[in-house]
Every structure is written in C-alpha cells, then in structure tokens.
Write an enzyme that holds these catalytic residues in place. Structure first.
Site, short mmCIF file in Angstrom:
data_model
loop_
_atom_site.label_atom_id
_atom_site.label_comp_id
_atom_site.label_asym_id
_atom_site.label_seq_id
_atom_site.Cartn_x
_atom_site.Cartn_y
_atom_site.Cartn_z
N HIS A 18 33.83 45.07 19.72
CA HIS A 18 34.36 44.69 21.05
C HIS A 18 33.19 44.58 22.01
O HIS A 18 32.60 45.57 22.41
CB HIS A 18 35.36 45.76 21.56
CG HIS A 18 35.93 45.45 22.91
ND1 HIS A 18 37.28 45.46 23.16
CD2 HIS A 18 35.35 45.12 24.08
CE1 HIS A 18 37.49 45.15 24.43
NE2 HIS A 18 36.33 44.95 25.02
N HIS A 20 31.36 42.18 25.42
CA HIS A 20 31.37 41.11 26.43
C HIS A 20 29.97 40.52 26.55
O HIS A 20 29.03 41.24 26.89
CB HIS A 20 31.81 41.67 27.79
CG HIS A 20 33.19 42.23 27.76
ND1 HIS A 20 34.32 41.49 28.05
CD2 HIS A 20 33.64 43.47 27.43
CE1 HIS A 20 35.40 42.24 27.91
NE2 HIS A 20 35.03 43.45 27.53
N LEU A 21 29.86 39.23 26.26
CA LEU A 21 28.54 38.58 26.35
C LEU A 21 28.41 37.70 27.58
O LEU A 21 27.32 37.25 27.90
CB LEU A 21 28.27 37.74 25.09
CG LEU A 21 27.92 38.53 23.82
CD1 LEU A 21 27.79 37.57 22.62
CD2 LEU A 21 26.61 39.31 24.00
N LYS A 104 42.98 37.93 21.33
CA LYS A 104 42.91 39.06 22.26
C LYS A 104 44.09 39.04 23.22
O LYS A 104 44.34 38.04 23.89
CB LYS A 104 41.60 38.97 23.05
CG LYS A 104 41.46 40.02 24.15
CD LYS A 104 41.29 41.41 23.57
CE LYS A 104 41.43 42.49 24.63
NZ LYS A 104 40.19 43.15 24.95
N HIS A 141 44.26 45.02 24.58
CA HIS A 141 43.86 45.89 25.70
C HIS A 141 45.10 46.71 26.02
O HIS A 141 46.05 46.21 26.61
CB HIS A 141 43.41 45.06 26.91
CG HIS A 141 42.96 45.92 28.05
ND1 HIS A 141 41.65 46.02 28.44
CD2 HIS A 141 43.65 46.77 28.85
CE1 HIS A 141 41.55 46.89 29.44
NE2 HIS A 141 42.76 47.35 29.71
N HIS A 179 39.19 50.02 22.62
CA HIS A 179 38.62 51.03 23.54
C HIS A 179 39.63 52.13 23.91
O HIS A 179 39.97 52.31 25.06
CB HIS A 179 38.02 50.39 24.80
CG HIS A 179 38.82 49.27 25.42
ND1 HIS A 179 40.15 49.37 25.70
CD2 HIS A 179 38.46 48.03 25.82
CE1 HIS A 179 40.56 48.24 26.25
NE2 HIS A 179 39.55 47.41 26.33
N ASP A 252 32.42 47.81 23.94
CA ASP A 252 32.94 47.31 25.21
C ASP A 252 31.81 47.22 26.23
O ASP A 252 32.03 47.41 27.43
CB ASP A 252 34.09 48.18 25.73
CG ASP A 252 34.85 47.49 26.85
OD1 ASP A 252 34.67 46.28 27.04
OD2 ASP A 252 35.62 48.19 27.55
N ALA A 268 34.87 46.80 37.11
CA ALA A 268 34.96 47.75 35.99
C ALA A 268 34.10 47.27 34.84
O ALA A 268 34.13 46.10 34.49
CB ALA A 268 36.41 47.83 35.52
C1 NCD Z 1 35.65 44.57 30.89
C2 NCD Z 1 34.90 43.43 31.57
O1 NCD Z 1 34.13 43.69 32.49
O2 NCD Z 1 35.05 42.28 31.15
N1 NCD Z 1 35.60 45.72 31.74
C3 NCD Z 1 35.76 47.00 31.36
O3 NCD Z 1 35.79 47.87 32.23
N2 NCD Z 1 35.88 47.34 30.11
C4 NCD Z 1 37.02 44.16 30.56
C5 NCD Z 1 37.72 45.07 29.60
O4 NCD Z 1 37.38 45.14 28.42
O5 NCD Z 1 38.66 45.76 30.01
ZN ZN Z 2 36.25 44.95 27.01
#
Ligand code: NCD
Ligand code: ZN
Length: 350
Positions: A18, A20-21, A104, A141, A179, A252, A268
């Site tokens: 998991h 985010h790029l 997702k 999620h 997560h 994450d 977040a």
């Molecule tokens: C993630 C994001 O910033 O894209 N933020 C996070 O707090 N984990 C989104 C997510 O996975 O909930």
């Molecule tokens: Zn995430």
C-alpha cells in the site's frame, strides 16, 4: 541465542502492499525512496482526478516507469479506484492483461482525494461479483464516514456495517483490509480465514494517539486511519511479528509537503518510504522477533496476491544510528520523513 542479539539479517527483498506515489514533481522525488529498498508496490489510485479505468492505470504506470532511477528493478502494481460508475468489463480486462493488480475501495469522503469514492455499496455489487469470479483482490479503506461516528470508532464500525455484509454477499471476493489500526480489525482477520488479509503500516506499529496530541499537536503523525490507543498498537505489533500469513506490510507512505501538513486544516498522511525498513527492523528486534520480519515484508503479501516472492535479497546490519534525512526536497517543497522517536540502528546494505 536471544533474537535481539542478532546483528545481521538477510531477507528476500520486500514489497510495499500500500503506497502513495502521487504524480509530477512529487512522484519524481518520492519514487527513488521506495525503489531503493522495495521491488514491488501496490500503488494507490487517489490522484486528482483518480485512476479509474484500465487506460488511466496504463498511463499512470508509464509515468511511474519514466520517473524510475536508472537501473531500478522496481515494479509498480497498479490499482483502479472504484466508483459507482466503474465498468466491470473494463476492470476484468485490466486484470486479465496485467494492467491492474487490485481495485481500491474508498468510502466517499474517508480520506485524502476520496470524493469520488463509493456512497452506496449496492451500486458496486456487479463489479465486486465480477472480481470474485476472476480472483481479483479488493483493497479497502476500512472506515465509515458518517458524521455521527466518532473518528476513533470508524474502523470498528466499518467492519460491522460494511465489511461483514460485503463478505456475506460475496464470500469469494479476496479482500485486503488496508492499514488496520485496531484490535478489532486484528481479531476480525484472525477469526476469518477465507479470502481475507490485512496490511499494517510502519507508523501504526510505532505511534499511538498520544504521539499526535500530547505536549502539542504533531501534524506529521496525523494520518488516516488515525492512530488509536496504545492497546491497539500492541495488538498490531503482535499481529505483525506473529508470522501469521494474513498480515503483511503496506507502508501507506503518503507524502504531503510540509506546507500542506502544517496549516489550519492539515493533510492526513505519514511519509515513511525513506526509513521504513530500519524502523521495522527496530520494531521486530524489540519484540524479539527479527526472524519474522521476512514473512511480514517479503513473503505473506506475495502469497495472498498469488505472486512469487522476490528472488533478490537484502541484508540488514545493526550498527551506529542510521543517519537518514529529516526531510526530502521536492520541487513543491520539503516533505518530512517519519520520525519514529527513537534511534534506528538497522542499516540496509546498499
Ligand atoms: C493517504 C493520502 O494522503 O493519500 N493519507 C493517509 O493519511 N493515509 C490516503 C489514505 O490512504 O487514507
Ligand atoms: Zn493510503
């Protein structure tokens, strides 16, 4: 010999289930941080606009591949963002030709860039049924978003109100609860053996909600799902170090610029790609379970996704504290690296 006396550990190269790029300048800056240690990652589709179709995923994958440092062996595994208008045929075609590894599910409004997520779960039923048929996993999620549910209860309520009904109606659907942050989620996964697994982040193994709020507000520890009480963190550590095949790493790692984190309404997300393996080695060593690190980072995930584990290896060595950068620079501004709050002694061999 006690596990904490081990000073060197060789494991198969890890994967991040998991991640985010992002895109553009941020992608350029954060991708090398992941590609340095990880061979594969499940790439989240919550761009603006989101990665919804097979064509979107192919285009995004090409941008990721173009941003890879020379010689990097990293392979992005793409996901499709589920909407109420998602076309089951497009999803099935993207899975069949290897474009997408998973779909997702974001409940609408649950987190960063989730406005196009699902409101009425009945509207995605045909997609879920089709995925069950073809063996394509759904990454969820797991938080409800109703304003009357306390933010600390959103995961536990999601299990009751959304996950149980989905699993009852579509028992053949493979689901990854992403997560996870609660004892409730750990128990639910442990009690349900079929087609269910969970990812755990690096930071949720290390921080509880006090880290965010005691002695001043610490925006860099704010993420979703928000960290819970210490007893939940302990349950997550127990699950991660247990070797149980249904728990595996999904960092994450979610970069936001400091300017976007530190403001009246901060984003977040915790950015942990840079030092995740050192952090995890520390957590597993403290638990006396270093020998289980490989299962968590490199074996259990591929097993669930039906992929072979990586053949290359990585060696971790204990030494003087690791000197990792406090921030990485991006064209959009600095991004702060997760600070576990203790020194990291485990170095990853280059
Ligand atoms: C993630 C994001 O910033 O894209 N933020 C996070 O707090 N984990 C989104 C997510 O996975 O909930
Ligand atoms: Zn995430």
């Amino acid at each position: 010999m006690a596990a904490h006396k081990i000073s060197e550990l060789t494991i198969r190269r890890p994967d991040d289930w998991h991640l985010h790029l992002r895109d553009g300048a941020m992608l350029q800056a954060v991708l090398p941080e992941t590609a340095r240690h990880f061979d594969r990652a499940i790439v989240m589709p919550n761009l603006v606009p989101p990665v919804i179709t097979g064509a979107d995923a192919r285009a995004y994958r090409a941008r990721i591949e173009a941003a890879l440092p020379k010689g990097a062996a990293f392979k992005p595994l793409m996901t499709l963002y589920l909407t109420e208008d998602t076309d089951p045929d497009d999803v099935a075609a993207a899975f069949a030709d290897g474009t997408a590894t998973a779909v997702k599910l974001y409940p609408a409004g649950a987190t960063t860039n989730s406005a196009s997520g699902v409101q009425d779960f009945e509207k995605v039923r045909t997609v879920l049924d089709r995925m069950a048929e073809i063996g394509m996993p759904l990454c969820v999620h797991g938080e409800v978003t109703h304003s009357d549910v306390d933010i600390f209860d959103r995961e536990a309520v999601f299990i009751e109100k959304v996950l149980k009904p989905i699993r009852k109606k579509t028992p053949d659907l493979k689901i990854v609860m992403e997560h996870i942050t609660t004892q409730d989620a750990v128990d639910y996964v442990r009690d349900n053996h079929r087609n269910l697994a969970a990812t755990i982040t690096t930071h949720h193994l290390i921080i509880n909600r006090n880290h965010i709020l005691v002695g001043g507000i610490r925006p860099h520890y704010y993420c979703l799902p928000v960290a819970k009480r210490e007893r939940h963190r302990i349950a997550l550590v127990e699950a991660a170090v247990s070797g149980d095949k249904r728990f595996f790493l999904g960092t994450d790692s979610a970069p936001h610029t400091d300017a976007n984190k530190i403001q009246t309404c901060g984003c977040a997300g915790v950015f942990s790609a840079t030092n995740t393996m050192s952090c995890l080695a520390e957590v597993f060593a403290t638990a006396g379970k270093l020998k289980k690190l490989e299962a968590f980072t490199s074996l259990n995930g591929p097993l669930f996704y039906g992929l072979p584990p990586n053949s290359a290896t990585m060696t971790l060595r204990r030494g003087a504290p690791v000197d990792y950068p406090k921030q990485i620079e991006t064209e959009d501004g600095p991004v702060t690296v997760f600070n576990p709050g203790f020194p990291l002694h485990w170095h990853v061999d280059p």
